[in-house]
Design a protein around this motif. Structure first.
Motif, mmCIF file in Angstrom:
data_model
loop_
_atom_site.group_PDB
_atom_site.id
_atom_site.type_symbol
_atom_site.label_atom_id
_atom_site.label_comp_id
_atom_site.label_asym_id
_atom_site.label_seq_id
_atom_site.Cartn_x
_atom_site.Cartn_y
_atom_site.Cartn_z
ATOM 1 N N LEU A 1 45.214 -61.435 -22.821
ATOM 2 C CA LEU A 1 44.379 -62.293 -21.976
ATOM 3 C C LEU A 1 43.988 -63.578 -22.708
ATOM 4 N N ALA A 2 43.681 -63.468 -23.994
ATOM 5 C CA ALA A 2 43.315 -64.655 -24.765
ATOM 6 C C ALA A 2 44.494 -65.622 -24.856
ATOM 7 N N ALA A 3 45.688 -65.099 -25.080
ATOM 8 C CA ALA A 3 46.877 -65.955 -25.139
ATOM 9 C C ALA A 3 47.130 -66.626 -23.795
ATOM 10 N N CYS A 4 46.905 -65.892 -22.723
ATOM 11 C CA CYS A 4 47.088 -66.434 -21.375
ATOM 12 C C CYS A 4 46.120 -67.587 -21.121
ATOM 13 N N LEU A 5 44.866 -67.389 -21.469
ATOM 14 C CA LEU A 5 43.863 -68.427 -21.243
ATOM 15 C C LEU A 5 44.088 -69.625 -22.153
ATOM 16 N N GLU A 6 44.575 -69.380 -23.360
ATOM 17 C CA GLU A 6 44.814 -70.475 -24.297
ATOM 18 C C GLU A 6 45.984 -71.345 -23.844
ATOM 19 N N THR A 7 47.071 -70.723 -23.417
ATOM 20 C CA THR A 7 48.260 -71.482 -23.018
ATOM 21 C C THR A 7 48.216 -71.935 -21.567
ATOM 22 N N ARG A 8 47.350 -71.292 -20.771
ATOM 23 C CA ARG A 8 47.250 -71.565 -19.325
ATOM 24 C C ARG A 8 48.601 -71.387 -18.634
ATOM 25 N N ARG A 9 49.333 -70.359 -19.093
ATOM 26 C CA ARG A 9 50.644 -70.018 -18.543
ATOM 27 C C ARG A 9 50.781 -68.506 -18.477
ATOM 28 N N LEU A 10 51.803 -68.046 -17.795
ATOM 29 C CA LEU A 10 52.132 -66.629 -17.744
ATOM 30 C C LEU A 10 52.509 -66.160 -19.145
ATOM 31 N N VAL A 11 51.874 -65.070 -19.589
ATOM 32 C CA VAL A 11 52.145 -64.512 -20.907
ATOM 33 C C VAL A 11 52.522 -63.050 -20.725
ATOM 34 N N THR A 12 53.534 -62.593 -21.464
ATOM 35 C CA THR A 12 53.973 -61.202 -21.360
ATOM 36 C C THR A 12 54.002 -60.542 -22.732
ATOM 37 N N ARG A 13 53.842 -59.225 -22.710
ATOM 38 C CA ARG A 13 53.937 -58.399 -23.907
ATOM 39 C C ARG A 13 54.600 -57.080 -23.502
ATOM 40 N N ALA B 1 49.979 -61.400 -18.006
ATOM 41 C CA ALA B 1 48.701 -62.004 -17.651
ATOM 42 C C ALA B 1 49.005 -63.375 -17.066
ATOM 43 N N LEU B 2 48.462 -63.619 -15.888
ATOM 44 C CA LEU B 2 48.728 -64.851 -15.151
ATOM 45 C C LEU B 2 47.409 -65.574 -14.910
ATOM 46 N N PRO B 3 47.231 -66.775 -15.482
ATOM 47 C CA PRO B 3 45.968 -67.485 -15.271
ATOM 48 C C PRO B 3 45.886 -68.037 -13.847
ATOM 49 N N LEU B 4 44.716 -67.939 -13.279
ATOM 50 C CA LEU B 4 44.467 -68.495 -11.950
ATOM 51 C C LEU B 4 43.601 -69.732 -12.151
ATOM 52 N N ALA B 5 44.256 -70.862 -12.383
ATOM 53 C CA ALA B 5 43.553 -72.089 -12.725
ATOM 54 C C ALA B 5 43.713 -73.132 -11.629
#
Length: 174
Positions: free
Chosen positions: A75-87, A98-102
């Motif tokens: 979640l932290a990586a998602c919020l930092e990059t403001r992009r879809l992040v996968t693990r 994790a997908l940011p809703l910005a």
């Protein structure tokens, strides 16, 4: 040459189908009256288009508080990059995402889900999912402001009623 053209036609048809599904989803979101309805529509759309499971909205500000360390890092990586992040999510065929809703007004939260790795590894699939996130974020923002407007209208009506009652009582007392 024919095989290449056939391949291009298939790609264009797939893109047209995705665009049409996004258009229908956007139309559905414009008719949703509440936050819960937006989230339910978003869950259903993600589940049917990318076969996502365990879809959860994490509210803004609570991304790191109540989660295990691995999820908190995602979640932290998602919020930092403001992009879809996968693990990786347990096995090699599934990924946690994790997908940011910005929106321009700020974060509306983060959607967390698990999906097949094949659905999250191509750049066009990631762009498609990020577009879904953008549509959900705008719809959440719209319903938030709609709920605020309703609340403001109720408060204004209550104030008008109170002033009318006070005016009537003061007139009767006089």
């Amino acid at each position: 040459l024919t095989a290449d053209l056939r391949g291009h036609v298939e790609i264009v048809e797939a893109q047209a189908a995705r665009t049409k599904s996004l258009y229908e989803f956007a139309r559905q979101l414009t008719a949703t009256p509440s936050t819960d309805a937006v989230l339910e529509a978003g869950r259903h759309f993600l589940a049917t288009t990318v076969e996502a499971e365990g879809i959860e909205l994490i509210a803004p500000g609570s991304a790191t508080g109540r989660h295990d360390p691995e999820t908190a890092r995602l979640l932290a990586a998602c919020l930092e990059t403001r992009r879809l992040v996968t693990r990786p999510a347990g096995d090699q065929h599934r990924l946690a995402a994790a997908l940011p809703l910005a929106t321009l007004a700020g974060e509306q939260g983060v959607l967390r889900f698990v999906a097949q790795a094949s659905r999250l590894q191509r750049s066009e699939d990631c762009e498609f999912i990020e577009t879904i996130g953008s549509l959900i974020a705008v719809a959440l923002e719209r319903t938030h402001f709609l709920e605020k407007a309703r609340q403001s209208e109720v408060e204004r009506a209550a104030e008008n009623l109170r002033s009318t009652l006070l005016s009537s009582l003061s007139h009767d007392i006089r």
